[in-house]
Design a protein around this motif. Structure first.
Motif, short mmCIF file in Angstrom:
data_model
loop_
_atom_site.label_atom_id
_atom_site.label_comp_id
_atom_site.label_asym_id
_atom_site.label_seq_id
_atom_site.Cartn_x
_atom_site.Cartn_y
_atom_site.Cartn_z
N LYS A 185 50.69 46.05 35.98
CA LYS A 185 49.37 46.44 36.57
C LYS A 185 48.32 45.89 36.47
N GLN A 186 48.28 46.22 34.92
CA GLN A 186 46.86 45.80 33.94
C GLN A 186 46.70 44.38 34.19
N THR A 187 47.76 43.66 34.02
CA THR A 187 47.72 42.15 34.24
C THR A 187 47.17 41.67 35.35
N LEU A 188 47.72 42.28 36.79
CA LEU A 188 47.23 41.88 37.93
C LEU A 188 45.77 42.32 38.24
N ASN A 189 45.32 43.59 37.66
CA ASN A 189 44.19 44.07 37.68
C ASN A 189 43.11 43.20 37.25
N GLU A 235 42.55 39.85 39.12
CA GLU A 235 41.84 40.25 40.34
C GLU A 235 40.57 40.40 40.05
N ASP A 236 40.07 40.92 38.87
CA ASP A 236 38.55 41.32 38.59
C ASP A 236 37.86 40.15 38.21
N LYS A 237 38.40 39.13 37.92
CA LYS A 237 38.14 37.77 37.32
C LYS A 237 37.42 36.96 38.64
N PHE A 238 37.79 37.27 39.87
CA PHE A 238 37.44 36.76 40.89
C PHE A 238 36.05 37.37 41.66
N GLN A 239 35.13 36.95 41.14
CA GLN A 239 33.83 37.33 41.54
C GLN A 239 33.20 36.23 42.49
N MET A 240 32.57 36.87 43.43
CA MET A 240 32.10 35.80 44.57
C MET A 240 30.91 34.95 44.11
N PHE A 241 31.28 33.46 44.22
CA PHE A 241 30.07 32.67 43.72
C PHE A 241 29.13 32.59 44.89
N ALA A 269 46.86 41.13 48.09
CA ALA A 269 45.99 40.62 47.05
C ALA A 269 44.57 40.94 47.40
N LYS A 270 43.90 41.35 46.35
CA LYS A 270 42.53 41.51 46.42
C LYS A 270 41.76 40.36 47.13
N THR A 271 41.90 39.03 46.67
CA THR A 271 41.54 37.72 47.21
C THR A 271 42.55 37.01 47.71
N ILE A 272 42.34 35.96 48.46
CA ILE A 272 43.20 34.92 48.65
C ILE A 272 43.06 33.67 47.56
N ALA A 273 42.02 33.74 47.04
CA ALA A 273 41.76 32.53 45.93
C ALA A 273 42.87 32.84 44.65
N GLN A 274 43.05 34.26 44.38
CA GLN A 274 43.91 34.57 43.25
C GLN A 274 45.37 33.75 43.40
N LYS A 275 45.85 33.47 44.67
CA LYS A 275 46.98 32.99 44.88
C LYS A 275 47.04 31.71 44.58
N GLY A 276 46.29 30.92 44.27
CA GLY A 276 46.22 29.60 43.45
C GLY A 276 46.47 29.68 42.11
N ILE A 277 46.33 30.82 41.43
CA ILE A 277 46.66 30.95 40.07
C ILE A 277 48.21 30.77 39.67
N ALA A 278 48.92 31.34 40.70
CA ALA A 278 50.30 31.29 40.64
C ALA A 278 51.06 29.83 40.73
N SER A 332 41.19 27.99 40.92
CA SER A 332 40.76 28.51 42.10
C SER A 332 39.31 29.31 42.04
N VAL A 333 38.66 29.47 43.40
CA VAL A 333 37.37 30.02 43.13
C VAL A 333 37.22 30.95 44.51
N LEU A 334 36.43 31.70 44.40
CA LEU A 334 36.04 32.80 45.62
C LEU A 334 34.61 32.43 45.78
N VAL A 335 34.37 31.90 46.93
CA VAL A 335 32.80 31.31 47.17
C VAL A 335 32.12 32.14 48.51
N ASP A 336 30.87 32.28 48.32
CA ASP A 336 30.00 32.84 49.68
C ASP A 336 30.18 31.81 50.59
N GLY A 337 30.92 31.79 51.48
CA GLY A 337 31.10 30.76 52.70
C GLY A 337 29.99 30.71 53.56
N MET A 338 29.04 31.67 53.55
CA MET A 338 27.88 31.56 54.64
C MET A 338 26.71 30.89 53.44
#
Length: 370
Positions: A12-16, A19-25, A218-227, A232-238
């Motif tokens: 659980k800690q590994t997952l957290n 997930e916490d590393k994916f902050q929106m760019f 999953a907290k983000t979809i971006a994190q699925k690329g890690i597997a 992978s990156v989470l971006v402000d799409g607007m």
């Protein structure tokens, strides 16, 4: 033994932590102010104006396409308003020789890549000419099957790598598409072979009527690329600047042999999922609509460019009028294209007719000649 497990075993800690590393760019905030100067791509004034021009033009194209659909002059249509930054800023980071494998909502990217607008209208009508790409245009027809373009993009990217081409294959899907098996197969295959692919998930919050939080835990979809072992990156799409930077970075790494990337763009579609009977008021509230309306990518970019003295109401009006004129001419050309016939469909399918179709083909030739 129990003590060692307690020290080294905490899934659980590994997952957290992941997930916490994916902050929106983000580079450009909702008020049109640069909030991440170090990441600013410093596009030239001409490039900034061109990107804004494409976004405004595409918003008008969307409005006119919806109107044409309601008039019965278009067939299948998936609205794009709200996703202009996600679509066009990512495309703006590409080169002409790169390949685009679009989903059905991604017609704007392939139009700006070189698909004539009148052919895009014919695609909407289901006319085979709409899927006949001009020579030299590196585009596949928009994929209707959800997520299937991800597997195809992995294959095209591997082909580019084997040929030694310094180009990428880019593909798009929505948050709903990330729940498909093809999504996982595509990113895994590309990752295993370090294929030069860019996978974009346009997270517009709703897969038709299903909210994103029901799609996955999953907290983000971006994190699925890690597997799949891919960047992978989470971006402000607007935010067009952030989307551009993320895509250009992914492209640079891909052509340098560093493999594929997954980009999740957080965005919103202002209209229905498609014009085929979807009613977003049944599953979206006015509060969430208003929240995302305040993040409109065109309004945000307009404020930024006006602050730099690069955009004006007059300039925007000129773009709008140009778009209307070109759309009118394109729909006229689509209207003048000969209607497809049963014999066309048979001829396009077979180089040599099987015997069981020869008789039917002759019957339709006779019917169509009357």
């Amino acid at each position: 033994m129990g003590e060692n497990i307690a020290k080294n075993f905490d899934p659980k800690q590994t997952l957290n932590e992941i997930e916490d590393k994916f902050q929106m760019f983000q580079i450009l905030n909702e008020d049109g102010v640069i909030v991440n100067e170090e990441a600013n791509p410093n596009l030239s004034d001409e490039e900034l104006v061109e990107l804004m021009t494409r976004m405004v033009y595409t918003r008008i194209l969307d409005q006119r396409s919806i109107s044409l659909n309601r008039q019965g002059r278009l067939g299948f249509y998936a609205p794009t308003a709200g996703q202009e930054a996600s679509q066009l800023a990512s495309h703006y980071a590409l080169e002409k020789e790169d390949w685009i494998l679009p989903g059905y909502r991604d017609v704007p990217q392939i139009v700006w890549h070189g698909l004539p607008l009148w052919k895009a209208f014919l695609f909407s009508r289901g006319h085979f000419v709409g899927n006949q790409m001009p020579e030299g245009l590196n585009v596949l027809p928009p994929q209707i099957i959800i997520g299937a373009q991800y597997v195809q993009a992995a294959g095209v990217a591997l082909g580019l790598k084997k040929r030694g081409a310094k180009n990428v294959a880019i593909t798009y899907t929505g948050d709903g598409g990330s729940s498909q098996g093809d999504f996982y197969e595509g990113i895994n295959f590309a990752g295993a072979f370090k294929a030069p692919a860019i996978f974009i998930v346009q997270n517009n919050q709703f897969a038709i009527s299903t909210p994103r939080e029901v799609q996955t835990s999953a907290k983000t979809i971006a994190q699925k690329g890690i597997a799949a072992g891919i960047a992978s990156v989470l971006v402000d799409g607007m935010d067009p600047l952030a989307v551009y930077v993320a895509t250009k970075d992914a492209r640079d790494r891909a052509i340098n042999g560093e493999g594929p990337s997954l980009i999740e763009t957080m965005c919103y579609r202002y209209g229905p999922h498609t014009m085929s009977g979807d009613d977003p008021t049944r599953y979206r509230t006015s509060d969430i609509d208003n929240e995302w309306a305040a993040k409109d990518p065109i309004v945000r970019f307009r404020k930024y460019l006006e602050g730099k003295g690069l955009w004006s109401e007059q300039k925007e009006t000129e773009v709008i009028e140009l778009a209307k004129e070109e759309i009118k001419a394109a729909i006229k050309q689509a209207d003048e294209t000969p209607k497809q016939k049963v014999t066309d469909l048979i001829s396009n399918m077979y180089e040599e007719l099987p015997r069981n179709l020869e008789e039917q083909f002759k019957i339709y030739v006779e019917k169509e000649s009357r």
